[in-house]
Design an enzyme around this catalytic site. Sequence first.
Site, PDB file in Angstrom:
ATOM      1  N   CYS A 125       0.854  -1.192   0.000  1.00 19.83           N
ATOM      2  CA  CYS A 125       0.000   0.000   0.000  1.00 19.83           C
ATOM      3  C   CYS A 125       0.889   1.241   0.000  1.00 19.83           C
ATOM      4  CB  CYS A 125      -0.917  -0.003   1.223  1.00 19.83           C
ATOM      5  SG  CYS A 125      -1.958   1.474   1.361  1.00 19.83           S
ATOM      6  N   PHE A 126       0.784   2.043  -1.052  1.00 26.86           N
ATOM      7  CA  PHE A 126       1.614   3.244  -1.151  1.00 26.86           C
ATOM      8  C   PHE A 126       1.131   4.342  -0.212  1.00 26.86           C
ATOM      9  CE2 PHE A 126       2.477   1.117  -5.183  1.00 26.86           C
ATOM     10  CZ  PHE A 126       3.851   1.215  -5.240  1.00 26.86           C
TER      11      PHE A 126
END
Length: 275
Positions: free
Chosen positions: A123-124
């Site tokens: 997850c950025f």
Amino acid sequence: MLVLRLLNVVAPAYFLCISLVTFVLQIFLFIPSMFRDPSTTPLLSPALLHGALFLFLSANALGNYVLVIQSSPEDLGKGLNLGEGAEVVADWLDGSRSPGSALPSTHFCRLCARVTQRHDHHCFFTGNCIGSRNMRNFIMFCLYTSLACLDSLVAGMAYISAALSMSFANPLAFLTLLPHSISQFFSGALLSSEMFVILMLYLWLGIGLACAGFCCHQMLLILRGQTRYQVRKGIVVRARPWRENLQEVFGKRWLLGLLIPVLNVGSDYCRQKEK
């Protein structure tokens, strides 16, 4: 790879900036201007009730966001003595390592530089991998973020409706709001603050729908006992009852995690089963 690393740093800062702007607009603009009712008691005033609801949603969203970052998946590479360097990483990725190290659902993340079990995705917006330790907190983060965006969207539409004397009874009114507002802004008929709120309306709508859709898709995978990484790689998992799959992720105290941000207890359930 450089672009991904840059995105891994910019995305969390972008989310925190949007959260701060939303909090300021709600507390200092929407609630004071749209929830005035002197006939009610202060304890049951609409401003206080709406403020409490927004703070509850925001606290859960940000609390679970912090827990997702803190509860990083364990680095299995250290326990397996995989070593260090690009050669080891290449051996792990092409499957040339010994069968003892080829644990199911393991994946080496180049951005996090660690091997995690039950890897789902990177997850950025949190700058972290999502796995067995923080999956429950990640789902709660998506859920409460979508609810907070929906709450801000409704309050913002009420503010714009009163400020511009317009009605959103027609569904097309929201779709045509942005182009009309842009033309009015450049003609000088619309204030910059009102234009900013209108832009935030569409941003809240996009973030809310994206988080809600991601949360529903993630719940479907959990019910099937799969992760996003397993689906992408075509890994077949053993069929289990959906109740066991839910309990493995959410734990037995799932209601507590639904109301307040707490650490994931799914791993405790796995340890009990192994014993």
